[in-house]
Design a protein around this motif. Structure first.
Motif, PDB file in Angstrom:
ATOM      1  N   ARG A 122       1.014  -1.182   0.027  1.00 44.14           N
ATOM      2  CA  ARG A 122      -0.061   0.163  -0.190  1.00 44.14           C
ATOM      3  C   ARG A 122       0.935   1.352   0.043  1.00 44.14           C
ATOM      4  O   ARG A 122       0.549   2.262   0.683  1.00 44.14           O
ATOM      5  CB  ARG A 122      -0.915  -0.008   1.384  1.00 44.14           C
ATOM      6  CG  ARG A 122      -2.013  -1.140   1.115  1.00 44.14           C
ATOM      7  CD  ARG A 122      -2.679  -1.394   2.435  1.00 44.14           C
ATOM      8  NE  ARG A 122      -3.594  -0.292   2.770  1.00 44.14           N
ATOM      9  CZ  ARG A 122      -4.696   0.089   2.624  1.00 44.14           C
ATOM     10  NH1 ARG A 122      -5.204  -0.869   1.893  1.00 44.14           N
ATOM     11  NH2 ARG A 122      -5.256   1.268   3.012  1.00 44.14           N
ATOM     12  N   ASN A 123       2.002   1.271  -0.947  1.00 36.87           N
ATOM     13  CA  ASN A 123       2.830   2.310  -1.040  1.00 36.87           C
ATOM     14  C   ASN A 123       3.597   2.847   0.057  1.00 36.87           C
ATOM     15  O   ASN A 123       4.143   3.767   0.077  1.00 36.87           O
ATOM     16  CB  ASN A 123       1.836   3.506  -1.565  1.00 36.87           C
ATOM     17  CG  ASN A 123       1.671   3.274  -3.068  1.00 36.87           C
ATOM     18  OD1 ASN A 123       2.430   2.906  -3.760  1.00 36.87           O
ATOM     19  ND2 ASN A 123       0.266   3.457  -3.225  1.00 36.87           N
ATOM     20  N   ALA A 124       3.904   2.008   1.132  1.00 33.38           N
ATOM     21  CA  ALA A 124       4.513   2.312   2.485  1.00 33.38           C
ATOM     22  C   ALA A 124       6.013   2.392   1.861  1.00 33.38           C
ATOM     23  O   ALA A 124       6.566   1.594   1.213  1.00 33.38           O
ATOM     24  CB  ALA A 124       4.318   1.134   3.343  1.00 33.38           C
ATOM     25  N   ASP A 165       8.221   5.138  -6.768  1.00 30.51           N
ATOM     26  CA  ASP A 165       7.641   5.904  -5.337  1.00 30.51           C
ATOM     27  C   ASP A 165       7.786   5.343  -4.148  1.00 30.51           C
ATOM     28  O   ASP A 165       7.362   4.300  -4.180  1.00 30.51           O
ATOM     29  CB  ASP A 165       6.299   6.726  -5.643  1.00 30.51           C
ATOM     30  CG  ASP A 165       6.540   8.007  -6.685  1.00 30.51           C
ATOM     31  OD1 ASP A 165       7.246   8.521  -6.393  1.00 30.51           O
ATOM     32  OD2 ASP A 165       5.619   7.948  -7.496  1.00 30.51           O
ATOM     33  N   GLY A 166       8.327   5.451  -3.123  1.00 24.53           N
ATOM     34  CA  GLY A 166       8.465   4.956  -1.994  1.00 24.53           C
ATOM     35  C   GLY A 166       9.652   3.953  -1.486  1.00 24.53           C
ATOM     36  O   GLY A 166       9.895   3.526  -0.607  1.00 24.53           O
ATOM     37  N   ALA A 188      -4.988   4.286   0.310  1.00 22.37           N
ATOM     38  CA  ALA A 188      -3.689   4.113  -0.018  1.00 22.37           C
ATOM     39  C   ALA A 188      -3.428   3.730  -1.580  1.00 22.37           C
ATOM     40  O   ALA A 188      -2.710   2.936  -2.044  1.00 22.37           O
ATOM     41  CB  ALA A 188      -3.192   2.783   0.558  1.00 22.37           C
ATOM     42  N   LYS A 189      -4.524   4.472  -2.219  1.00 18.65           N
ATOM     43  CA  LYS A 189      -4.105   4.360  -3.798  1.00 18.65           C
ATOM     44  C   LYS A 189      -3.216   5.526  -4.283  1.00 18.65           C
ATOM     45  O   LYS A 189      -3.021   5.352  -5.367  1.00 18.65           O
ATOM     46  CB  LYS A 189      -5.727   4.767  -4.264  1.00 18.65           C
ATOM     47  CG  LYS A 189      -6.585   3.391  -4.233  1.00 18.65           C
ATOM     48  CD  LYS A 189      -7.826   3.450  -4.940  1.00 18.65           C
ATOM     49  CE  LYS A 189      -8.443   2.198  -5.013  1.00 18.65           C
ATOM     50  NZ  LYS A 189      -9.957   2.148  -5.489  1.00 18.65           N
ATOM     51  N   LEU A 190      -2.948   6.226  -3.273  1.00 19.90           N
ATOM     52  CA  LEU A 190      -2.132   7.474  -4.059  1.00 19.90           C
ATOM     53  C   LEU A 190      -0.726   7.183  -2.968  1.00 19.90           C
ATOM     54  O   LEU A 190      -0.992   7.257  -1.890  1.00 19.90           O
ATOM     55  CB  LEU A 190      -2.579   8.886  -3.501  1.00 19.90           C
ATOM     56  CG  LEU A 190      -3.692   9.249  -4.624  1.00 19.90           C
ATOM     57  CD1 LEU A 190      -4.164  10.510  -4.174  1.00 19.90           C
ATOM     58  CD2 LEU A 190      -3.548   8.895  -5.987  1.00 19.90           C
ATOM     59  N   ASN A 191       0.510   7.436  -3.624  1.00 17.70           N
ATOM     60  CA  ASN A 191       1.837   7.148  -2.831  1.00 17.70           C
ATOM     61  C   ASN A 191       1.788   8.364  -2.027  1.00 17.70           C
ATOM     62  O   ASN A 191       1.132   9.532  -2.308  1.00 17.70           O
ATOM     63  CB  ASN A 191       2.857   6.941  -3.790  1.00 17.70           C
ATOM     64  CG  ASN A 191       3.242   7.936  -4.595  1.00 17.70           C
ATOM     65  OD1 ASN A 191       3.540   9.019  -4.252  1.00 17.70           O
ATOM     66  ND2 ASN A 191       3.195   7.623  -5.802  1.00 17.70           N
ATOM     67  N   THR A 222       2.870  11.682  -3.893  1.00 20.24           N
ATOM     68  CA  THR A 222       1.487  12.339  -4.634  1.00 20.24           C
ATOM     69  C   THR A 222       0.474  13.067  -3.513  1.00 20.24           C
ATOM     70  O   THR A 222       0.214  14.343  -3.830  1.00 20.24           O
ATOM     71  CB  THR A 222       0.939  11.301  -5.430  1.00 20.24           C
ATOM     72  OG1 THR A 222       1.702  10.539  -6.367  1.00 20.24           O
ATOM     73  CG2 THR A 222      -0.336  12.119  -6.285  1.00 20.24           C
TER      74      THR A 222
END
Lengths: 432, 260
Positions: A271-273, A294-295, B232-235, B238
């Motif tokens: 979840r982009n963590a 990203d991330g 949590a759809k956007l990092n 963003t």
């Protein structure tokens, strides 16, 4: 409070090879018995023995008439070193000694410039001496000041802020990303020596959730024992990455094992963590494009080395500032000691004058026969005033010379002028 | 007198805040905090006296809105600043406060006929909620900017040490908390105005303009940032840019006051 009664003898990583240093190194108990032995022999009044893997230094309060040279001989003999090793020792006294100790405590004399552990080691030696009854007033003052200066150097120059080793650089990066490292999970890919070094650094900083994956399961199990880690089957490491915050990769794979496509899926599942990936393998384990996601913060061994090199350069610049700060602190300390010494001399002279005054008043009263209490009081006060009026101007002048004009010999002259040497008073008395 | 004292204290707090960013001495942070508290006291007296003299909350023109925004920023600092572990935010906050103070003095005053709505309690509620809400958005803006700076340093392998900024995680956490707090107040502020219109039958007096468009745009942009966080759809990067864009758009709300 004469500073020249304190002497330093020792050797460090700059002048002696490890073979000599390891033979000279003292365990706590050995250090205590060495100190006690020297005290009982009367060779020293007290001492602090600093023994680390990079240095062995003995700060001794010799009292009057002791010799640093003989201490070197004692130490060489006590540790069974060859006579030729005497030449490796350095001996310092006075300003050089103060400056050296301040520099050591601040990490300026360490192998890793500006490292903070040395201050703790100096403190341990100080406490060992204190608890063993080997700490004299002079040594206590000197070491207290050294702790103060070391702290000042760290806070005012910020010498320890930037990392200078690869493992510390990695650790610092992790701190820039994560708020509380103790709650983070770390995944080690490849159970080699470099992984072990980095993992140790993170483990010591409080990270306890460690997973390890290695192609050879036996090596992973051995590695896991050290860090109380969970062993993950090699095939499932991408899944383990989803649940990890820091990944250290150091496998011997001939090509990349972590690809951009794989990492994209991992990031989605996370979840982009944020995730920190440290790739210390050569050839690299992680595709460079992973760092663009990203991330995902990717650092390879060259990146970390660059960070460490920058840190070292900065520490060298900060070390110059620290040297200046130490020089000024040495001056402050020397002046403080001079003032302490002068106060002691003045107190001694005043006490001596009071003693004479008491004796002479008693003698005069005895000879004068019966006097009323008022008359006795008048006589006492008159003699007291004479003594103190005579001393007033010399005391004011000697203070001015020492404090304002920095004439340190003035206090010795003052003492010699007003304080008779041992036996002189009795001789004068006999002559009357 | 109170207005000049306010500016003086806020400028002093900015000087201490900037020095704190460089030297990180606790004494500098304390001096910065005390100066802000003193400025806040002077400003509150000034605003209260103006409010009691005119019977209208002093936030009806552009100058007053700028003044009130600086008050909101400092109020949040005094009531919630102690929760923030990394105090370097004063390095960013204090110049923002002084910026709004200076803007309030530089922008020419445009006198306008007070509308009947200004004399109702609804207007005070509406303005207060919006001002504090925008204050929270500006805090979120500060933490989002810190995140972007840290993220940029880390991605380009530069040492993120210069100002000893908070970690990425800490920046995201506080930026999100401030955003949510601000969003709740801001939404309530917008609704209070709408409720007044419905209760008093004033819907026909509503005219879409820059103020209304900017208010809606801010609400949508920041709402999208919250949606991106919740799902949590956007990092995080963003989301940070969205928070920055949303908070920056509040400037158009403030400007919209001028033409309202």
């Amino acid at each position: 409070m004469a500073l020249n009664e304190i002497a330093l003898i020792g050797l460090n990583h700059k002048v002696a090879p490890v073979e000599v240093r390891e033979r000279l190194a003292f365990q706590d108990e050995e250090a205590l018995s060495f100190l006690k032995g020297l005290k009982e022999e009367g060779a020293v009044k007290g001492g602090v023995l600093l023994s680390t893997c990079n240095r062995v230094e003995f700060y001794a309060d010799l009292g009057q008439g002791g010799s640093a040279e003989s201490l070197v001989g004692t130490m060489v003999k006590a540790r069974g070193l060859a006579e030729s090793s005497r030449s490796l020792f350095y001996a310092k006294q006075g300003r050089n000694l103060i400056s050296h100790l301040f520099g050591v405590a601040a990490g300026l004399d360490s192998m890793v410039l500006g490292e903070p552990q040395i201050l703790g080691q100096v403190k341990d030696s100080y406490f060992l001496a204190r608890d063993g009854g080997a700490l004299t007033t002079q040594l206590n003052l000197l070491f207290q000041k050294a702790f103060h200066v070391a702290k000042k150097v760290r806070t005012e120059t910020g010498i320890g802020e930037r990392p200078v080793t690869i493992s510390y650089a990695a650790f610092n990066l992790a701190r820039s990303i994560f708020e509380d490292l103790a709650t983070k999970r770390i995944l080690i890919l490849g159970a080699g020596e470099m992984s072990r070094i980095l993992a140790t650094h993170f483990f010591e900083s409080g990270i306890r959730q460690v997973k390890v994956a290695n192609r050879t399961r036996e090596r992973a199990l051995a590695f896991a024992k050290t860090f109380d880690a969970e062993v993950v089957p090699w095939e499932t490491f991408p899944r383990a990455m989803v649940q990890s915050d820091i990944v250290i990769s150091s496998t011997g794979a001939p090509s990349c094992i972590i690809h951009e496509a794989m990492m994209k899926t991992v990031m989605q599942l996370r979840r982009n963590a944020s995730i920190l990936i440290i790739d210390i393998a050569v050839p690299r384990d992680v595709e460079a494009s992973v760092g663009k996601l990203d991330g995902a913060y990717l650092y390879n061994v060259d990146d970390l080395q660059e960070v460490a090199d920058e840190g070292l350069e900065q520490r060298k610049r900060k070390a110059e500032e620290a040297e200046e700060l130490i020089a000024s602190e040495v001056e402050v300390y020397e002046r403080y000691l001079e003032h302490q010494e002068l106060s002691g001399i003045i107190e001694g002279v005043v006490a001596w004058a009071n003693e004479i005054q008491e004796t002479e008043t008693g003698e005069a009263l005895r000879r004068m026969g019966e006097l009323t209490p008022k008359q006795q009081d008048v006589l006492r006060k008159a003699i007291h005033r004479v003594a103190h009026k005579i001393l007033h101007n010399p005391i004011t002048q000697v203070k001015r010379l020492v404090v304002e004009e920095d004439v340190s010999q003035a206090s010795d002259i003052f003492r010699d002028l007003f304080r008779p040497r041992e036996g002189q008073q009795e001789d004068e008395g006999d002559g009357q | 007198m109170a207005a000049n004292l306010t500016l003086l204290f806020y400028v002093a707090s900015m000087a201490f805040g900037l020095l704190y960013g460089g030297f990180r001495k606790r004494a500098l942070f304390l001096l910065c905090s005390f100066s802000m508290a003193a400025g806040f006291a002077a400003q509150t007296i000034d605003l209260a006296s103006r409010w009691s003299a005119r019977l209208i909350i002093p936030a009806t023109n552009l100058n007053e809105i700028c003044e009130a925004t600086s008050w909101g920023l400092v109020a949040i600092f005094l009531f919630a600043g102690f929760l923030l572990k990394n105090r370097v935010f004063v390095f960013f906050l204090t110049p923002l406060v002084v910026f709004f103070q200076m803007a309030a003095r530089i922008i020419p005053v445009v006198s306008k006929e007070p509308k009947p709505f200004y004399f109702t309690p609804w207007f005070s509620i509406h303005i207060s909620l919006l001002i504090i809400g925008i204050g929270f958005f500006l805090y979120s803006f500060i933490y989002s900017s810190i995140f972007i700076m840290q993220d940029h340093s880390l991605r380009h392998h530069r040492q993120p040490i210069a100002l000893k900024l908070p970690s990425l995680e800490e920046s995201v956490r506080w930026a999100t908390r401030f955003l949510i707090a601000g969003y709740v107040l801001y939404t309530a502020g917008l609704l209070s105005s709408a409720v007044y219109g419905i209760v008093h039958g004033a819907e026909d007096k509503w005219h879409p303009g820059l103020l209304e468009a900017a208010s809606l745009a801010v609400w949508l942009i920041l709402g999208f940032a919250i949606y991106g966080w919740a799902t949590a759809k956007l990092n995080p990067r963003t989301r940070s840019w969205l928070r920055i864009a949303g908070a920056a758009s509040t400037l158009f709300i403030i400007l919209g006051i001028l033409w309202h």
